[in-house]
Write a protein that holds these residues in place. Structure first.
Motif, PDB file in Angstrom:
ATOM      1  N   LEU A  78       9.156 -10.859   8.393  1.00  0.00           N
ATOM      2  CA  LEU A  78       7.915 -11.074   9.160  1.00  0.00           C
ATOM      3  C   LEU A  78       6.515 -11.329   8.297  1.00  0.00           C
ATOM      4  O   LEU A  78       5.837 -12.297   8.572  1.00  0.00           O
ATOM      5  CB  LEU A  78       7.604 -10.659  10.404  1.00  0.00           C
ATOM      6  N   THR A  79       6.328 -10.316   7.570  1.00  0.00           N
ATOM      7  CA  THR A  79       5.010 -10.362   6.669  1.00  0.00           C
ATOM      8  C   THR A  79       5.343 -11.447   5.801  1.00  0.00           C
ATOM      9  O   THR A  79       4.172 -12.355   5.654  1.00  0.00           O
ATOM     10  CB  THR A  79       4.974  -8.822   5.885  1.00  0.00           C
TER      11      THR A  79
ATOM     12  N   ALA B 212      -5.537 -13.271  -1.869  1.00  0.00           N
ATOM     13  CA  ALA B 212      -5.813 -12.146  -1.250  1.00  0.00           C
ATOM     14  C   ALA B 212      -4.816 -11.846   0.021  1.00  0.00           C
ATOM     15  O   ALA B 212      -4.400 -10.707   0.510  1.00  0.00           O
ATOM     16  CB  ALA B 212      -7.098 -12.593  -0.357  1.00  0.00           C
ATOM     17  N   VAL B 213      -4.230 -13.104   0.772  1.00  0.00           N
ATOM     18  CA  VAL B 213      -3.245 -12.930   1.862  1.00  0.00           C
ATOM     19  C   VAL B 213      -1.939 -12.439   1.181  1.00  0.00           C
ATOM     20  O   VAL B 213      -1.463 -11.491   1.752  1.00  0.00           O
ATOM     21  CB  VAL B 213      -2.918 -14.260   2.653  1.00  0.00           C
ATOM     22  N   TRP B 214      -1.545 -12.798  -0.069  1.00  0.00           N
ATOM     23  CA  TRP B 214      -0.185 -11.971  -0.565  1.00  0.00           C
ATOM     24  C   TRP B 214      -0.460 -10.909  -0.960  1.00  0.00           C
ATOM     25  O   TRP B 214       0.477 -10.091  -1.079  1.00  0.00           O
ATOM     26  CB  TRP B 214      -0.131 -13.267  -1.804  1.00  0.00           C
TER      27      TRP B 214
ATOM     28  N   GLY C 224       1.011  -5.477  -0.305  1.00  0.00           N
ATOM     29  CA  GLY C 224       0.651  -4.161  -0.185  1.00  0.00           C
ATOM     30  C   GLY C 224       1.043  -3.459   1.095  1.00  0.00           C
ATOM     31  O   GLY C 224       1.495  -2.291   1.241  1.00  0.00           O
ATOM     32  N   THR C 225       1.289  -4.248   2.282  1.00  0.00           N
ATOM     33  CA  THR C 225       1.865  -3.905   3.547  1.00  0.00           C
ATOM     34  C   THR C 225       3.294  -3.409   3.303  1.00  0.00           C
ATOM     35  O   THR C 225       3.503  -2.416   3.777  1.00  0.00           O
ATOM     36  CB  THR C 225       1.394  -4.902   4.529  1.00  0.00           C
ATOM     37  N   ILE C 226       4.021  -4.350   2.693  1.00  0.00           N
ATOM     38  CA  ILE C 226       5.200  -4.033   2.312  1.00  0.00           C
ATOM     39  C   ILE C 226       5.721  -2.705   1.508  1.00  0.00           C
ATOM     40  O   ILE C 226       6.428  -2.025   1.850  1.00  0.00           O
ATOM     41  CB  ILE C 226       6.010  -5.101   1.695  1.00  0.00           C
ATOM     42  N   ALA C 227       4.690  -2.714   0.479  1.00  0.00           N
ATOM     43  CA  ALA C 227       5.037  -1.501  -0.353  1.00  0.00           C
ATOM     44  C   ALA C 227       4.676  -0.535   0.527  1.00  0.00           C
ATOM     45  O   ALA C 227       5.340   0.873   0.442  1.00  0.00           O
ATOM     46  CB  ALA C 227       4.232  -1.535  -1.429  1.00  0.00           C
ATOM     47  N   ALA C 228       3.698  -0.279   1.134  1.00  0.00           N
ATOM     48  CA  ALA C 228       3.571   0.705   1.775  1.00  0.00           C
ATOM     49  C   ALA C 228       4.164   1.381   3.165  1.00  0.00           C
ATOM     50  O   ALA C 228       4.452   2.348   3.170  1.00  0.00           O
ATOM     51  CB  ALA C 228       1.954   0.628   2.610  1.00  0.00           C
TER      52      ALA C 228
END
Length: 123
Positions: A81-82, A100-102, A107-111
Motif C-alpha cells: 500500500l505504501t 520527498a514522497v519516496w 523510511g516508513t517501510i524500513a521503520a
C-alpha cells in the motif's frame, strides 16, 4: 470487538464507508482500466491488512512461530500500500516533492521492518 470476536458497530461502519468510497471511485474512474485496477487492489489489500491485523491481535504473544507469518503478511501488505500510494502521489508532484514522497515511503517501510522483525522488547 464484541465478546464473541465479531467486530463492533464502529469498525463495521468504517468498512461500509471504505466499501462505498471504493465503489464511488470505480464509478467516477470513467472506466479507465488502470484506475479500476488500482482501486480494486488497494481495497483488497486494505481488507486483507485489517484481517491480518485482527488475527495478529488475537494470537497470543507467546506464540512466536504462529505470529511470524502474520507479521510478514502485515508488513508485506503495508509495504504494498505504501508503494502504491507513493507511486500515485509522486506522479503528480514536482521532482523535489516526488523525492520527498519516496523518501518518506521508504523510511516508513524500513521503520515497519525494524519494528516487526529487528526490535526485541525487553523481558
Amino acid at each position: 470487538m464484541d465478546r464473541d470476536g465479531r467486530p463492533g458497530w464502529l469498525p463495521s461502519l468504517g468498512f461500509a464507508f471504505l466499501s462505498f468510497n471504493c465503489g464511488m471511485a470505480i464509478y467516477r474512474s470513467g472506466g479507465d482500466p488502470s484506475s479500476v485496477a488500482f482501486i480494486a487492489v488497494a481495497y483488497l489489500a486494505l481488507v486483507a491488512l485489517f484481517l491480518c491485523l485482527h488475527l495478529l491481535e488475537q494470537a497470543p504473544a507467546q506464540a512466536g512461530r504462529r505470529r511470524r507469518p502474520l507479521k510478514v503478511a502485515v508488513w508485506g501488505l503495508s509495504t504494498l500500500l505504501t508503494l502504491m500510494f507513493s507511486l500515485k502521489v509522486a506522479a503528480i508532484m514536482p521532482i523535489w516533492g516526488a523525492v520527498a514522497v519516496w523518501g518518506m515511503g521508504i523510511g516508513t517501510i524500513a521503520a515497519g521492518f525494524y519494528a516487526f522483525f529487528v526490535h526485541r522488547e525487553a523481558p
